[in-house]
Design a protein around this motif. Sequence first.
Motif, short mmCIF file in Angstrom:
data_model
loop_
_atom_site.label_atom_id
_atom_site.label_comp_id
_atom_site.label_asym_id
_atom_site.label_seq_id
_atom_site.Cartn_x
_atom_site.Cartn_y
_atom_site.Cartn_z
N ARG A 267 84.89 -7.97 17.74
CA ARG A 267 83.25 -7.68 17.00
C ARG A 267 82.00 -7.70 17.10
O ARG A 267 81.21 -7.42 18.60
CB ARG A 267 83.43 -8.87 15.58
CG ARG A 267 84.74 -9.32 14.94
CD ARG A 267 84.24 -11.16 14.63
NE ARG A 267 83.93 -12.26 15.63
CZ ARG A 267 82.86 -12.78 15.33
NH1 ARG A 267 82.68 -13.97 14.36
NH2 ARG A 267 83.47 -14.13 16.35
N ASP A 268 81.57 -6.70 16.87
CA ASP A 268 80.37 -6.50 17.18
C ASP A 268 78.93 -7.94 17.57
O ASP A 268 79.78 -8.37 16.48
CB ASP A 268 79.27 -5.05 16.11
CG ASP A 268 79.94 -3.63 16.47
OD1 ASP A 268 80.48 -3.93 17.21
OD2 ASP A 268 79.79 -3.28 15.75
N MET A 269 78.60 -7.15 18.45
CA MET A 269 77.24 -8.38 18.20
C MET A 269 78.02 -9.83 19.24
O MET A 269 77.23 -10.48 18.98
CB MET A 269 76.52 -9.28 16.76
CG MET A 269 75.65 -7.48 16.79
SD MET A 269 74.37 -8.46 15.30
CE MET A 269 75.06 -8.88 14.22
N HIS A 270 78.81 -9.11 20.08
CA HIS A 270 79.66 -10.59 20.63
C HIS A 270 79.85 -10.13 22.15
O HIS A 270 80.19 -8.48 21.85
CB HIS A 270 80.54 -10.70 20.07
CG HIS A 270 80.66 -12.11 18.89
ND1 HIS A 270 80.11 -11.17 17.58
CD2 HIS A 270 80.58 -13.13 18.43
CE1 HIS A 270 80.33 -11.43 16.30
NE2 HIS A 270 79.70 -13.58 16.52
N THR A 333 78.77 -3.36 20.81
CA THR A 333 77.68 -3.19 19.94
C THR A 333 78.35 -1.46 18.99
O THR A 333 78.41 -1.03 20.08
CB THR A 333 76.29 -2.71 20.32
OG1 THR A 333 76.09 -3.86 21.38
CG2 THR A 333 75.07 -2.20 19.71
N SER A 334 78.14 -1.54 17.83
CA SER A 334 78.87 -0.14 17.32
C SER A 334 79.93 0.31 17.65
O SER A 334 80.00 1.01 17.90
CB SER A 334 77.94 1.10 17.55
OG SER A 334 76.13 0.69 16.75
N GLY A 335 81.02 -1.32 18.28
CA GLY A 335 82.23 -1.09 18.32
C GLY A 335 82.40 -0.25 19.32
O GLY A 335 83.74 0.16 19.75
N THR A 336 81.22 -0.22 20.25
CA THR A 336 81.79 -0.02 21.55
C THR A 336 81.45 -0.58 22.61
O THR A 336 81.19 -1.57 22.35
CB THR A 336 81.34 1.46 22.22
OG1 THR A 336 81.16 2.46 21.23
CG2 THR A 336 80.86 1.96 24.09
#
Length: 428
Positions: A267-270, A333-336
């Motif tokens: 997941r983002d932000m992890h 972040t943003s899937g990257t």
Amino acid sequence: MIIGIDDTDSNEGMCTTYLGALLLEELQEYGNIEALPLLVRLNPTIPYKTRGNAAVALKVKTDCPERVIAHVTSRIEELSRMECEKTNPGVVFIRENDYERLKPVLMSFLEEAVKDVIEIKKAKELISELGIISKGFKNGRGLIGALAACGAMLNPEKWDFTFEHLAYRQKEKWGTPREVDKESFFEADRETYPGTWDTVDLKNRLVVCVPHSGDPVLFGIRGENPEIVTKAASLIRAEPVERFAVYRTNQGTDMHLLQARSIAEIRDMHSYRLEGTISAAPKTLEGGHVIFAVRDRQGAEIDCAAFEPTKNFRLLIRKLVPGDRVLLSGSVTSGTLNIEKIEIKSLAPICREENPECPECGKHMKSAGKGQGFRCKKCGTHSLSKVMFETDRNLETGLYEVPPCARRHLAKPLAREKRRDIRLYPAR
């Protein structure tokens, strides 16, 4: 009591650690400081953080707790950058008779604050349920970090730790260019590495422990124990220091990383450790960022990036090819996935075709004509087809890291790695 404080700074100035250092001196009027102060870095991907997303905790023995609470609250009101939209201070006070009761729940809260995303509402509800003395300013987001820092102070044996010697500028110097002798930082690094790290970036010839914002910090030396960071700090030649403090920290510990069993759970932000296989060759985008894809055992893929600030680390990434097996560490972040470290576990072979060599003279044969194979004119030897040779990859398996100039606070440097089962790069 234990005092946790967070979110007093802004992108333009102030620093929560400076407030902590100030209170270390001032609170001696009301009692004794019982332990080194703590600097706790929280989830590095949180978008509403100010700069380093750090909270602090102090532990003081006092007979006048109410006066301590009043003094700390007053100093937060006075020094916090309240005019900044992102600055939302919070402070909590844990009394000694509550230590054992709150120890496990606040340890869990600490781990969540470092690895996950916590809403302000949850922190406020926990404070209410547990009967914790606190004060939030504006929306009170700093209560999250304040609680987490108290959890760290209550559980010193349950998390890996390092130390940082932070030197602070005289107030009239704030916001002006820092006056430092850059060569002295390289000298300090030569004297104390690997006991200290991220003082300088040797390959890029940069001093990385001196900030560039308008905050009070002059420099910060990170290392394995208070003695070594203090030794390194004593070797620095710079403008006069107003005060300093040695903090115990979770910096350089990889405390933020979760183990990803599959890409589907990312997941983002992890931040994660993720093992997979290179599925698309690295490509360089405008701006110098290098992007490639990794596939897991279930066939799912995720883009991974070595952004331009990682400098020479991108040269390594460009050598990867589909089929290489890797273990990545980084934040999403943003899937990257933004790479902090990469362990190259195995390399895919790359083969090329060549004309066969003559067994007599050792020179490469020439084509004997379409469909007629290859012949050595000198020796008369003959071969029917080209031969396959495995290309030297100019790359070795091992554990690699981004340079110090691109390292995140929580990322564990190779200087701290004690592994004997793997080669560490780059060598110094």
